[in-house]
Design a protein around this motif. Structure first.
Motif, PDB file in Angstrom:
ATOM      1  N   UNK A  60       1.791  10.243  11.123  1.00 39.35           N
ATOM      2  CA  UNK A  60       2.847  11.115  11.812  1.00 39.35           C
ATOM      3  C   UNK A  60       3.887  11.486  11.477  1.00 39.35           C
ATOM      4  N   UNK A  61       4.380   9.940  10.464  1.00 36.23           N
ATOM      5  CA  UNK A  61       6.058  10.798  10.807  1.00 36.23           C
ATOM      6  C   UNK A  61       6.906   8.693  10.352  1.00 36.23           C
ATOM      7  N   UNK A  62       7.271   8.743  11.541  1.00 41.22           N
ATOM      8  CA  UNK A  62       7.707   7.176  12.060  1.00 41.22           C
ATOM      9  C   UNK A  62       7.378   6.462  11.200  1.00 41.22           C
ATOM     10  N   UNK A  63       8.895   5.348  10.391  1.00 46.88           N
ATOM     11  CA  UNK A  63       8.684   4.171  10.143  1.00 46.88           C
ATOM     12  C   UNK A  63       8.922   2.659  11.272  1.00 46.88           C
ATOM     13  N   UNK A  64       8.303   2.088  11.080  1.00 48.14           N
ATOM     14  CA  UNK A  64       8.351   0.572  11.980  1.00 48.14           C
ATOM     15  C   UNK A  64       8.495   0.085  11.082  1.00 48.14           C
ATOM     16  N   UNK A  65       9.638  -1.065  11.247  1.00 49.65           N
ATOM     17  CA  UNK A  65      10.314  -2.407  10.466  1.00 49.65           C
ATOM     18  C   UNK A  65      10.368  -3.363  11.405  1.00 49.65           C
ATOM     19  N   UNK A  66      10.071  -4.205  10.690  1.00 52.74           N
ATOM     20  CA  UNK A  66      10.327  -5.669  11.716  1.00 52.74           C
ATOM     21  C   UNK A  66      11.172  -6.941  10.166  1.00 52.74           C
ATOM     22  N   UNK A  67      11.503  -7.626  10.921  1.00 56.06           N
ATOM     23  CA  UNK A  67      12.570  -8.429  10.340  1.00 56.06           C
ATOM     24  C   UNK A  67      12.627  -9.624  10.790  1.00 56.06           C
ATOM     25  N   UNK A  68      12.256 -11.533  10.246  1.00 55.33           N
ATOM     26  CA  UNK A  68      12.438 -11.956  10.934  1.00 55.33           C
ATOM     27  C   UNK A  68      13.284 -12.544  10.014  1.00 55.33           C
ATOM     28  N   UNK A 100      14.899 -12.491  15.863  1.00 56.20           N
ATOM     29  CA  UNK A 100      14.093 -11.050  14.897  1.00 56.20           C
ATOM     30  C   UNK A 100      14.309  -9.668  15.196  1.00 56.20           C
ATOM     31  N   UNK A 101      13.902  -8.485  14.299  1.00 57.69           N
ATOM     32  CA  UNK A 101      14.210  -7.733  14.524  1.00 57.69           C
ATOM     33  C   UNK A 101      13.480  -6.299  14.306  1.00 57.69           C
ATOM     34  N   UNK A 102      13.205  -6.063  15.394  1.00 57.14           N
ATOM     35  CA  UNK A 102      12.678  -4.218  15.273  1.00 57.14           C
ATOM     36  C   UNK A 102      13.181  -3.007  15.030  1.00 57.14           C
ATOM     37  N   UNK A 103      12.573  -2.017  14.338  1.00 58.44           N
ATOM     38  CA  UNK A 103      13.821  -1.036  14.447  1.00 58.44           C
ATOM     39  C   UNK A 103      12.440   0.106  13.880  1.00 58.44           C
ATOM     40  N   UNK A 104      12.551   1.684  14.683  1.00 58.48           N
ATOM     41  CA  UNK A 104      11.821   2.325  14.755  1.00 58.48           C
ATOM     42  C   UNK A 104      12.782   4.084  13.889  1.00 58.48           C
ATOM     43  N   UNK A 105      12.690   4.228  12.533  1.00 57.63           N
ATOM     44  CA  UNK A 105      13.058   5.190  12.221  1.00 57.63           C
ATOM     45  C   UNK A 105      11.790   6.721  11.648  1.00 57.63           C
ATOM     46  N   UNK A 106      12.535   7.574  11.795  1.00 52.97           N
ATOM     47  CA  UNK A 106      12.511   8.679  11.378  1.00 52.97           C
ATOM     48  C   UNK A 106      13.285  10.009  10.631  1.00 52.97           C
ATOM     49  N   UNK A 107      12.995  10.530   9.698  1.00 50.01           N
ATOM     50  CA  UNK A 107      14.293  11.003   9.209  1.00 50.01           C
ATOM     51  C   UNK A 107      13.403  12.289   8.810  1.00 50.01           C
ATOM     52  N   UNK A 108      14.583  13.708   9.392  1.00 48.23           N
ATOM     53  CA  UNK A 108      13.816  15.334   9.513  1.00 48.23           C
ATOM     54  C   UNK A 108      13.071  15.323   9.907  1.00 48.23           C
ATOM     55  N   UNK A 109      12.614  15.182  11.455  1.00 50.82           N
ATOM     56  CA  UNK A 109      12.214  15.733  12.376  1.00 50.82           C
ATOM     57  C   UNK A 109      12.266  17.340  12.419  1.00 50.82           C
ATOM     58  N   UNK A 110      11.278  18.286  11.920  1.00 49.92           N
ATOM     59  CA  UNK A 110      11.966  19.800  12.162  1.00 49.92           C
ATOM     60  C   UNK A 110      12.455  19.357  11.114  1.00 49.92           C
ATOM     61  N   UNK A 111      12.902  19.351  10.600  1.00 52.48           N
ATOM     62  CA  UNK A 111      14.606  19.538   9.751  1.00 52.48           C
ATOM     63  C   UNK A 111      15.229  19.041  10.003  1.00 52.48           C
ATOM     64  N   UNK A 113       0.849  -1.045  -0.098  1.00 53.61           N
ATOM     65  CA  UNK A 113      -0.367  -0.196   0.256  1.00 53.61           C
ATOM     66  C   UNK A 113       0.954   1.049   0.176  1.00 53.61           C
ATOM     67  N   UNK A 114       0.418   2.462   0.343  1.00 56.12           N
ATOM     68  CA  UNK A 114       1.376   3.884   0.138  1.00 56.12           C
ATOM     69  C   UNK A 114       2.148   3.533   1.804  1.00 56.12           C
ATOM     70  N   UNK A 115       1.558   2.674   2.120  1.00 53.09           N
ATOM     71  CA  UNK A 115       2.597   3.183   3.296  1.00 53.09           C
ATOM     72  C   UNK A 115       2.800   2.018   4.231  1.00 53.09           C
ATOM     73  N   UNK A 116       2.712   0.162   3.487  1.00 53.30           N
ATOM     74  CA  UNK A 116       3.359  -0.707   4.271  1.00 53.30           C
ATOM     75  C   UNK A 116       4.216  -1.571   2.807  1.00 53.30           C
ATOM     76  N   UNK A 117       5.135  -2.003   3.257  1.00 49.49           N
ATOM     77  CA  UNK A 117       6.237  -2.107   2.344  1.00 49.49           C
ATOM     78  C   UNK A 117       6.333  -3.416   2.511  1.00 49.49           C
TER      79      UNK A 117
END
Lengths: 446, 272
Positions: free
Chosen positions: A307-315, A371-382, A252-256
């Motif tokens: 709201x911006x962040x991307x959450x990633x999970x990998x097994x 298992x890997x969990x990741x929180x990522x956000x770029x350019x918060x308030x630039x 989808x627009x948000x899901x990879x």
């Protein structure tokens, strides 16, 4: 024929002749136009950037049988470094040239083991990557150079890549050393790419425990409307063939959703095997002649919140990884070797050999399930980039937390912090080398 | 959704440009009427025969959906009283685009590759391209999808809602509903100029039906398509629907129509 020869001579001498005929204004204009065009092409095709980094690191060494009293790895406690990283590139017609020369000044301080109290200055001048590429036809490219070839969608590691173990994502400020590659890339269609890749030299990669072997790969890439996939067939000299795959889907627009994997017949990994030596076991390639299929599979997905962040999970399921029984035998052998580390030769020699094998048993991951969990956000308030990553070894319950924080102070200056905390005892995968570490520095881009 | 829509009535101002003056011959007004009739009878059937999808395709052309184009975008975003600036060079062809960040220095060298719905982000120093979702924001109110060429004709089902005017310009108002979940916006209200066949205003809605941003477009640039000059987007102003002061302005310049080869969009050749 005579006319042809005269024409060729005229063509070859044209620049000289035309320069000499100062009165011939037409010729002069043509030369001027040509040289202006050439200058424009060269200046348009030239790109460069210069980054200056200075940083300090602190590393708390883990108490583990792999590194008795820090005398095996001899890791420094503190270090400070100054790096100059220019990137140069010239794209001129069918030719593409690039170089990444590097200057590194580093000061290390040891506080553990045999080098306790030792300090050392080191300067290193090198070219980490360079490339010469020529476009033979519109769809065929040939290149040779020192490269850091990375691919695949996963964050944790890229099992489909037969060349590089480190994908550089755990510490983006440490550049992955390049290796030497010959590449032929053919684009038969927009959606398809076929590459022949030969890794002919270790370049700046270090292989402290094993000899470097040349590796050859044939890579087929497909890119669809909302998905992509690649197949990589590789062969390492004095080893076996491997089949790597990776693919992804923009669901989808948000899901990879993505996956990556590798498969081979048997494995060259080292496993503990009972023997009559003083340690009761040795590390051996027990599956070397095995013809059964062994594979590593990574499945992952990422979701971007409104709201911006991307959450990633990998097994990851790592087929060649150690079972509980093999892991127990491995740690037992490592402890025996560690205990004998300070004894006289030949026992000490056997201890060092065993520890070098246990340090790198030719497995990218030691155990089978992660298992890997990741929180990522770029350019918060630039001004702020954040990455927090937790990797959990399901089999031995050890884990690794990594945080990468970039803060931009103005348009040129970046302050960065990269920290890592490993959990687990000395006889677990992530508890083996470091307890925790951090790196703080400043990067200035001109 | 492939119906023909009704021919909208001619705007009242059309045809009033010729003024009859006392003492002048009747030739001039008569000529004007003839000319107007020729134009009217020539244009009207063309517009009338176009499906909403064809109208959208024409509007898409003016927003980069052409064979090959290169342009620079200067983005200025005001968000919560903070101003951010970026300059990007875009190379686009069909539904593929490559955005290279040119300034400020802190982002110079970053690349964003979009091949249809697949997107990768490349940072200098980090050689591994990271796949990203279209939703990941580029800057301020601009989504990744906003810098790429627009393919509303392919991504949305269009319905002609009504006629309207934007800054006095007669427009056809379309309601666009995404027929795929892979697009950045679920629903768009899109005002297309009746005469110029270019999008001049848009409102973007979430799945819940809530408007979250609007945009206006200007077309000061010009490109040649099949040898004919066509207007090309020069400015897009995105306004946040909730915080009205949050405005992102994208200025498009240095537009070049050129052949963009497949290799421009190839990851194997892109990462150096």
């Amino acid at each position: 024929m005579r006319n042809k020869i005269l024409f060729i001579i005229w063509l070859l001498s044209w620049p000289t002749v035309s320069m000499a005929q100062g009165s011939n204004s037409v010729m002069e204009k043509a030369v001027k136009k040509d040289s202006t065009q050439l200058r424009n092409e060269l200046s348009e095709g030239l790109e460069y950037s210069l980054r200056f980094l200075t940083f300090g690191t602190y590393q708390k060494i883990a108490d583990s049988s792999q590194n008795p009293n820090n005398d095996f790895f001899q890791i420094s406690r503190y270090s400070t470094a100054l790096d100059l990283r220019p990137d140069l590139r010239l794209n001129f017609r069918r030719l593409d040239l690039s170089a990444k020369p590097r200057m590194n000044l580093e000061w290390n301080v040891w506080e553990d083991g045999v080098r306790d109290g030792d300090t050392d200055w080191d300067d290193d001048w090198f070219v980490n990557e360079w490339l010469a590429r020529i476009q033979v036809t519109e769809s065929v490219f040939i290149s040779y150079g020192r490269e850091n070839l990375q691919w695949g969608p996963s964050s944790l590691f890229s099992p489909s890549n037969p060349f590089f173990r480190d994908n550089g994502r755990s510490n983006p400020k440490r550049e992955v050393p390049g290796m030497d590659f010959f590449r032929l890339v053919w684009l038969p269609k927009m959606s398809w790419t076929i590459s022949f890749i030969a890794n002919v030299d270790e370049g700046r990669q270090g292989f402290p425990y094993y000899e470097f072997d040349k590796t050859y790969a044939l890579k087929l890439d497909f890119s669809g409307q909302e998905s992509y996939a690649s197949v990589i067939l590789s062969h390492q000299e004095s080893d076996r063939n491997r089949l790597g795959v990776f693919g992804g889907w923009t669901a989808t627009d948000a899901l990879l959703i993505y996956g990556e994997g590798t498969i081979s017949r048997g494995s060259n990994a080292l496993y503990p095997k009972k023997t009559d030596n003083p340690f009761g076991a040795t590390m051996e390639e027990i599956d070397d002649k095995d013809t059964s299929l062994k594979g590593t599979i990574l499945a992952g997905g990422s979701y971007t919140l409104e709201i911006g962040p991307t959450l990633t999970i990998e097994y990851v399921h790592n087929g060649p990884g150690y079972s509980d029984g093999e892991a127990n035998a491995y740690y037992r052998l490592r402890q025996e070797a560690s205990d004998a580390y300070y004894l006289a030769d030949p026992i000490q020699g056997l201890s060092k050999l065993t520890l070098s094998q246990t340090a790198d048993p030719k497995l990218r991951l030691l155990r089978r399930n992660y298992i890997m969990l990741q929180y990522h956000q770029n350019d918060i308030r630039d001004v702020l980039n954040l990455t927090f990553r937790w990797t959990h070894n399901i089999d031995d319950s050890s884990g690794q937390f990594i945080s990468i924080v970039d803060f931009f102070a103005g348009d040129h200056t970046q302050i960065f912090f990269i920290g890592g905390v490993n959990s687990g005892s000395g006889d677990t995968e992530f508890g083996t080398i470091l307890e925790h570490h951090c790196m703080i520095g400043v990067e200035y881009t001109f | 959704m492939n119906f023909k829509f009704q021919v909208p009535p001619a705007p009242p101002s059309v045809g009033t440009g010729a003024v009859w003056r006392a003492g002048s011959s009747f030739k001039f007004p008569v000529l004007c009427v003839i000319l107007f009739s020729v134009i009217l009878f020539h244009i009207k059937p063309v517009l009338a025969e176009m499906t909403p999808k064809e109208v959208l395709s024409k509007a898409d052309e003016a927003r980069g959906n052409v064979e090959g184009v290169e342009w620079e975008i200067k983005i200025e975003s005001v968000e919560n009283d903070r101003t951010q600036k970026r300059t990007l060079r875009i190379k686009a062809r069909d539904f593929n685009s490559l955005a290279e960040f040119l300034s400020p220095p802190k982002v110079k060298g970053r690349k964003l590759l979009m091949i249809d719905r697949n997107m990768w982000f490349i940072k200098p120093g980090l050689k591994k391209p990271v796949p990203i979702s279209p939703r990941q924001k580029l800057m301020g109110g601009a989504s990744n999808g906003d810098i790429a060429s627009t393919n509303y004709a392919g991504d949305y089902d269009a319905t002609l809602v009504s006629e309207d005017t934007v800054n006095g310009e007669p427009c056809l108002l379309f309601n666009l509903v995404a027929h795929t979940k892979k697009v950045t916006y679920d629903r768009i209200r899109y005002w297309i100029s009746r005469d110029r066949l270019i999008g001049v205003k848009a409102e973007f809605f979430t799945v819940s039906g809530k408007m979250f941003k609007s945009a206006t477009f200007e077309y000061e640039n010009s490109i040649l398509i099949h040898g004919k000059p066509k207007p090309f987007v020069s400015k897009m102003v995105i306004t946040d629907a909730v915080v009205k002061g949050n405005i992102t302005t994208m200025r498009y310049g240095k537009v070049k129509i050129k052949k963009i080869p497949d290799s421009t969009f190839n990851l194997n050749l892109l990462v150096r």
